[in-house]
Design a protein around this motif. Structure first.
Motif, PDB file in Angstrom:
ATOM      1  N   THR A  23      38.771  45.482  32.730  1.00  0.00           N
ATOM      2  CA  THR A  23      39.653  46.239  31.834  1.00  0.00           C
ATOM      3  C   THR A  23      40.951  45.479  31.596  1.00  0.00           C
ATOM      4  O   THR A  23      41.426  45.364  30.467  1.00  0.00           O
ATOM      5  CB  THR A  23      39.965  47.629  32.434  1.00  0.00           C
ATOM      6  OG1 THR A  23      38.741  48.329  32.614  1.00  0.00           O
ATOM      7  CG2 THR A  23      40.889  48.422  31.532  1.00  0.00           C
ATOM      8  N   LEU A  24      41.504  44.936  32.684  1.00  0.00           N
ATOM      9  CA  LEU A  24      42.729  44.150  32.549  1.00  0.00           C
ATOM     10  C   LEU A  24      42.495  42.957  31.620  1.00  0.00           C
ATOM     11  O   LEU A  24      43.281  42.703  30.702  1.00  0.00           O
ATOM     12  CB  LEU A  24      43.214  43.673  33.927  1.00  0.00           C
ATOM     13  CG  LEU A  24      44.417  42.731  33.928  1.00  0.00           C
ATOM     14  CD1 LEU A  24      45.629  43.387  33.266  1.00  0.00           C
ATOM     15  CD2 LEU A  24      44.779  42.294  35.353  1.00  0.00           C
ATOM     16  N   ILE A  41      41.123  36.696  38.736  1.00  0.00           N
ATOM     17  CA  ILE A  41      41.315  38.107  39.071  1.00  0.00           C
ATOM     18  C   ILE A  41      40.083  38.520  39.864  1.00  0.00           C
ATOM     19  O   ILE A  41      38.963  38.440  39.349  1.00  0.00           O
ATOM     20  CB  ILE A  41      41.469  38.980  37.813  1.00  0.00           C
ATOM     21  CG1 ILE A  41      42.595  38.447  36.921  1.00  0.00           C
ATOM     22  CG2 ILE A  41      41.734  40.433  38.197  1.00  0.00           C
ATOM     23  CD1 ILE A  41      42.733  39.191  35.593  1.00  0.00           C
ATOM     24  N   VAL A  42      40.279  38.894  41.129  1.00  0.00           N
ATOM     25  CA  VAL A  42      39.144  39.242  41.976  1.00  0.00           C
ATOM     26  C   VAL A  42      39.273  40.680  42.466  1.00  0.00           C
ATOM     27  O   VAL A  42      40.359  41.266  42.452  1.00  0.00           O
ATOM     28  CB  VAL A  42      38.997  38.284  43.183  1.00  0.00           C
ATOM     29  CG1 VAL A  42      38.734  36.858  42.729  1.00  0.00           C
ATOM     30  CG2 VAL A  42      40.225  38.330  44.086  1.00  0.00           C
ATOM     31  N   GLY A  43      38.168  41.228  42.887  1.00  0.00           N
ATOM     32  CA  GLY A  43      38.111  42.606  43.359  1.00  0.00           C
ATOM     33  C   GLY A  43      36.695  43.092  43.176  1.00  0.00           C
ATOM     34  O   GLY A  43      35.885  42.424  42.537  1.00  0.00           O
ATOM     35  N   GLU A  44      36.398  44.251  43.732  1.00  0.00           N
ATOM     36  CA  GLU A  44      35.036  44.769  43.617  1.00  0.00           C
ATOM     37  C   GLU A  44      34.823  45.437  42.264  1.00  0.00           C
ATOM     38  O   GLU A  44      35.768  45.631  41.503  1.00  0.00           O
ATOM     39  CB  GLU A  44      34.786  45.772  44.749  1.00  0.00           C
ATOM     40  CG  GLU A  44      34.757  45.110  46.113  1.00  0.00           C
ATOM     41  CD  GLU A  44      34.732  46.128  47.242  1.00  0.00           C
ATOM     42  OE1 GLU A  44      33.773  46.117  47.992  1.00  0.00           O
ATOM     43  OE2 GLU A  44      35.682  46.915  47.358  1.00  0.00           O
ATOM     44  N   GLY A  59      41.490  49.474  42.954  1.00  0.00           N
ATOM     45  CA  GLY A  59      41.839  50.747  42.321  1.00  0.00           C
ATOM     46  C   GLY A  59      42.812  50.605  41.160  1.00  0.00           C
ATOM     47  O   GLY A  59      43.671  51.452  40.953  1.00  0.00           O
ATOM     48  N   GLY A  60      42.695  49.508  40.416  1.00  0.00           N
ATOM     49  CA  GLY A  60      43.530  49.320  39.230  1.00  0.00           C
ATOM     50  C   GLY A  60      44.868  48.650  39.501  1.00  0.00           C
ATOM     51  O   GLY A  60      45.575  48.278  38.571  1.00  0.00           O
ATOM     52  N   VAL A 107      42.623  56.094  36.163  1.00  0.00           N
ATOM     53  CA  VAL A 107      43.506  54.942  35.952  1.00  0.00           C
ATOM     54  C   VAL A 107      42.690  53.670  36.173  1.00  0.00           C
ATOM     55  O   VAL A 107      42.117  53.476  37.239  1.00  0.00           O
ATOM     56  CB  VAL A 107      44.710  54.979  36.916  1.00  0.00           C
ATOM     57  CG1 VAL A 107      45.575  53.750  36.713  1.00  0.00           C
ATOM     58  CG2 VAL A 107      45.509  56.242  36.703  1.00  0.00           C
ATOM     59  N   ALA A 108      42.620  52.799  35.133  1.00  0.00           N
ATOM     60  CA  ALA A 108      41.850  51.556  35.264  1.00  0.00           C
ATOM     61  C   ALA A 108      42.746  50.393  35.669  1.00  0.00           C
ATOM     62  O   ALA A 108      42.336  49.520  36.426  1.00  0.00           O
ATOM     63  CB  ALA A 108      41.130  51.242  33.967  1.00  0.00           C
TER      64      ALA A 108
END
Lengths: 242, 256
Positions: free
Chosen positions: B45-46, B35-38, B225-226, B18-19
């Motif tokens: 993808t988003l 949009i932040v995150g590792e 994790g998506g 799941v992306a």
């Protein structure tokens, strides 16, 4: 006698009664890295501030004065309660508000003077100061004139105006920050130790400028550790207890 | 006022992985959303699903177009979507080579976007292209050079000029300062910051750099994790993070 600042922006609005009303404000910090440790800071805070008033937050270090001030600005997220701001001839609720609502209140109604300047790389001091006025759609030349006027008033040497403030001293950065926060005539102004790193002369100048805002009808909430500054500015105190 | 972009229940998987999971948000005119995150959190993808470059399994992306009214990005014909992406949108890739045509001159790279929105007069196109080189701090004399002769930072600035010359209503940016030297990054951040302000752009910016997010965005979504685990006003998310993952991200920034 200091020059009186005249502004091209609309200035504090005529309004009877409080322009900032806080009720039941509650705030804890939950630290997940330490087993979801809960640190309760504010419980059921209620206050109201009217135009022309300056409310000083007092209490021992760690009592939550800065947390309260940052919560009022929407910088910290309240857990419960209500923060209502008179904005655009109506009441805006900030607890649980959409980001765009908070940003609009910050742009037009509520300013914040913090102790430290968050430096933007490569941007000249005069542009850092002019920015809040430009965002309101002011004429660039007028915004620049007013920025230069404030910088001169706050004793920032003219040869520094075109430089980014990154290399300035703490006191100079704080005065740049004050100029940036005073360039718009916000109806509500929050102040976190506005004179903390200033020498006596600059402190008096800043106190005079802030006092002018209060007398012109802005509603002020501030933290002033310097008792002399507090006595000059505040007409009420609010005890923040841990 | 209507949102420019409305995303509802968007999910995307690659095989069994799941992306993106059940993403919902509205982007309002004039907003810059970060949009932040590792790496691997699903943010790129988003972004690609929002811009119609990837098709989600479920959910919808609705765009309020100036020319066509409210459209579902993934129901549009390929031709219509391409037209939209050339006229009303911009997309700034991390790797400028993917966003530029490397075989034609800088002037042609900028001019192509102008022609997509109807410019026809050669002299006007050339003048505007030259003005934009100036605006992104590239010497006007480099107008006829190909981007292959440019440095990485210049290519990125050229890509920004190509995307913004037509004054798009919505710009997608994927790590626009990734992989560049810090001094080059600062220059591009300053450029983007002033352009976003002066053109009143709406934008969705993907970055893993919280400093970039603080400088450029109004609000943030934090992905892990998506899934979006936290969202809110940028300074509030960074100064008073609520979710364990956001607290970990913020606490991991090295002080200088």
């Amino acid at each position: 006698m200091m020059d009186t600042i005249s502004s091209s922006s609309s200035g504090p609005k005529e309004h009877d009664g409080p322009v900032l009303k806080v009720a039941g404000l509650t705030k804890s910090f939950i630290v997940h890295a330490h087993g979801d440790l809960a640190l309760p800071v504010l419980r059921n805070v209620a206050l109201a501030v009217s135009p022309g008033e300056c409310l000083a937050l007092v209490g021992p270090s760690g009592a939550g004065k800065s947390t309260l001030l940052r919560s009022l600005y929407g910088n910290y997220r309240a857990d419960a309660g209500s923060i209502r701001v008179h904005h655009d001839h109506a009441w805006a609720e900030l607890v649980g508000a959409e980001p765009r609502t908070v940003l609009d209140v910050r742009r037009r109604t509520m300013g914040f003077v913090s102790q430290f300047l968050r430096v933007i790389p490569r941007v000249a001091t005069v542009d850092v100061v002019a920015e809040p006025l430009l965002r309101l759609g002011a004429d660039p030349a007028e915004a620049r004139d007013r920025a230069e006027f404030l910088l001169a008033l706050l004793n920032i040497p003219q040869h520094l105006w075109q430089l980014p403030p990154a290399t300035f001293s703490g006191g100079e950065q704080q005065r740049v920050n004050i100029a940036r926060s005073l360039i718009v005539d916000y109806p509500i102004l929050l102040l976190d130790e506005p004179t903390a790193s200033l020498d006596a002369g600059n402190r008096d100048r800043v106190v005079e400028l802030i006092g002018q805002r209060r007398d012109a009808g802005s509603a002020l909430v501030g933290i002033f550790h310097d008792v002399g500054v507090r006595e000059l500015l505040a007409n009420r105190v609010f005890e923040v207890s841990p | 006022m209507k949102p420019l972009l409305s995303v509802r229940g968007l999910s995307k998987r690659f095989g069994t992985r799941v992306a993106c999971r059940d993403v919902d948000f509205d982007l309002w005119p004039g907003e810059v959303l970060g949009i932040v995150g590792e790496s691997g959190s699903g943010k790129t993808t988003l972004l690609n699903c929002l811009a119609g470059r990837l098709t989600p399994e479920t959910g919808s992306v609705t765009y309020n177009s100036a020319a066509y009214g409210t459209v579902d990005v993934h129901d549009l014909s390929e031709a219509r979507r391409r037209l939209l992406s050339r006229t009303e949108w911009g997309f700034v890739n991390q790797d400028a080579r993917e966003g530029l045509r490397m075989g034609v001159s800088a002037g042609a790279n900028i001019g192509e976007r102008l022609m997509a929105v109807g410019a026809r007069h050669y002299g006007d196109i050339r003048r505007t292209a030259s003005d934009w080189l100036d605006r992104v701090e590239i010497e006007r004399g480099r107008l006829d050079d190909r981007p292959t002769t440019y440095s990485g930072g210049m290519r990125q600035r050229l890509q920004i000029a190509r995307n913004l010359v037509s004054e798009p209503r919505l710009v997608f940016m994927d790590e626009p300062t990734g992989g560049l030297d810090v001094s080059v990054q600062a220059r591009i951040l300053d450029l983007l910051r002033s352009l976003v302000g002066s053109l009143h752009l709406s934008a969705v910016l993907v970055t893993h750099d919280l400093g970039v997010a603080r400088l450029l965005t109004h609000r943030l979504m934090v992905m892990q994790g998506g899934a979006v685990v936290e969202d809110g006003l940028t300074d509030q998310v960074l100064d008073d993070p609520q979710h364990a993952y956001t607290q970990m991200l913020v606490a991991s920034i090295l002080p200088v």
